[in-house]
Design a protein around this motif. Sequence first.
Motif, short mmCIF file in Angstrom:
data_model
loop_
_atom_site.label_atom_id
_atom_site.label_comp_id
_atom_site.label_asym_id
_atom_site.label_seq_id
_atom_site.Cartn_x
_atom_site.Cartn_y
_atom_site.Cartn_z
N ALA A 188 0.85 -1.19 0.00
CA ALA A 188 0.00 0.00 0.00
C ALA A 188 0.88 1.24 0.00
CB ALA A 188 -0.90 -0.01 1.23
N PHE A 189 0.50 2.21 -0.81
CA PHE A 189 1.26 3.46 -0.78
C PHE A 189 0.33 4.65 -0.93
CE2 PHE A 189 1.86 1.11 -4.72
CZ PHE A 189 1.32 1.97 -5.67
N ALA A 190 0.76 5.75 -0.32
CA ALA A 190 0.00 7.00 -0.35
C ALA A 190 0.87 8.09 -0.95
CB ALA A 190 -0.44 7.38 1.06
N THR A 191 0.20 9.07 -1.55
CA THR A 191 0.95 10.10 -2.29
C THR A 191 0.68 11.50 -1.72
OG1 THR A 191 -0.82 10.04 -3.96
CG2 THR A 191 1.15 8.71 -4.39
N SER A 192 0.51 12.46 -2.59
CA SER A 192 0.52 13.88 -2.23
C SER A 192 -0.33 14.29 -1.03
CB SER A 192 0.10 14.70 -3.46
OG SER A 192 0.04 16.06 -3.15
N GLN A 194 -4.19 -3.54 9.88
CA GLN A 194 -2.89 -4.25 9.76
C GLN A 194 -2.29 -4.08 8.35
OE1 GLN A 194 -5.76 -6.20 11.18
NE2 GLN A 194 -5.06 -4.90 12.85
N ILE A 195 -2.46 -2.88 7.82
CA ILE A 195 -1.87 -2.55 6.51
C ILE A 195 -0.80 -1.48 6.71
CG2 ILE A 195 -2.31 -1.49 4.24
CD1 ILE A 195 -5.16 -2.69 4.36
N ASN A 196 0.41 -1.79 6.28
CA ASN A 196 1.50 -0.81 6.35
C ASN A 196 1.48 0.07 5.10
OD1 ASN A 196 2.86 -1.57 8.82
ND2 ASN A 196 3.37 -3.48 7.76
N VAL A 197 1.28 1.36 5.29
CA VAL A 197 1.22 2.28 4.15
C VAL A 197 2.57 2.97 3.98
CG1 VAL A 197 0.10 4.32 3.18
CG2 VAL A 197 -1.25 2.68 4.51
N ASN A 198 3.11 2.86 2.79
CA ASN A 198 4.36 3.53 2.46
C ASN A 198 4.01 4.90 1.86
OD1 ASN A 198 6.93 4.23 1.66
ND2 ASN A 198 7.01 2.80 -0.06
N VAL A 199 4.34 5.97 2.58
CA VAL A 199 4.08 7.32 2.06
C VAL A 199 5.28 7.69 1.19
CG1 VAL A 199 3.59 9.73 2.62
CG2 VAL A 199 2.76 7.90 4.13
N ILE A 200 5.06 7.74 -0.13
CA ILE A 200 6.19 7.93 -1.04
C ILE A 200 6.42 9.40 -1.36
CG2 ILE A 200 6.14 5.60 -2.03
CD1 ILE A 200 4.66 6.70 -4.45
#
Length: 318
Positions: free
Chosen positions: A79-83, A103-109
Amino acid sequence: MIPNKAAIIDMGTNTFHLLLVELYDQRFETLYKEKIPVKIGQGGISFNTIHPEAKKRAFHTLQHFKNLIEGEGITNVFAFATSAVRNADNGPEFVEEIKEKFQINVNVIGGVEEAQMIYEGIRFSGSLQNRTDLMMDIGGGSVEFIIGNQHEALWRKSFEIGGQRMLDLFHYHDPILKEEVNNLTAYLAEKLAELEEAIKVYKPVGLVGASGTFDTLTDIYYASLHQVKLKDQQVFQLPRNEFEIIAQKLLTMNKEQRLKIPGMIPMRVDMIVVASCLIEYILQLLPVDLLICSSFALKEGAIAQLMGKHSLAAAESR
């Protein structure tokens, strides 16, 4: 044994995407995909915050995504998040809540990483040839520009001028006023000075648009020809003069009228006006006769990266 199923969650400013895939060495198969207009930037993006209502919509959607992922027996979740999330003061707290609840690890890119992943998605689609192109992806929070070819990205940058931000700043009347378009154009000239310099240095000869707005523009174009896009096709062409006709039409219509355009999808109906103004502006900097549209973008870039790791791990386990 390497798990060869994966779930990609792309938490964009306007849209959350879920993509469930089966990975192979050189390709992937889509098991399921869904996009939901969560509009996480709505009501807060201009104040660097995630609005409580937007958070509620995000959690509701993530619960739905989690049910689908578990139903498919997938444990590999990316999972990833943006702006919107990376710029929100309450972004870290939001990411922490997601971890606790789902239980989801979000990668803020970061912006450069986002641009690189978009480039890899576009390259994966087969949109790039042996020439230098300018690539762009119009998100709700940011817009990424990449200059490169099928071998490498020569220059890439993310600008925090996405559709939701442009809407909040300039689109007060519907149809949009000429004055608002002029103000938006002046704003873009100021914000994109660095891009203009990069175009002079690298001299791209083509324009490739990724996903989102470009998908909708090609849907409208194909509908006007009474044609349907093929499901397994990733690269589409939109002649510039056809884009100009669509863009001019969008400027004169209100939301209700835009919704009636064949090919228009409701989740794009608000942002497509300012997004088209941005494309018009780019076409002044790079006068091309044809827009190449890639249906692959960020999430497919993530898959390309996963496949690289997957085939590497497969090779090591042999």
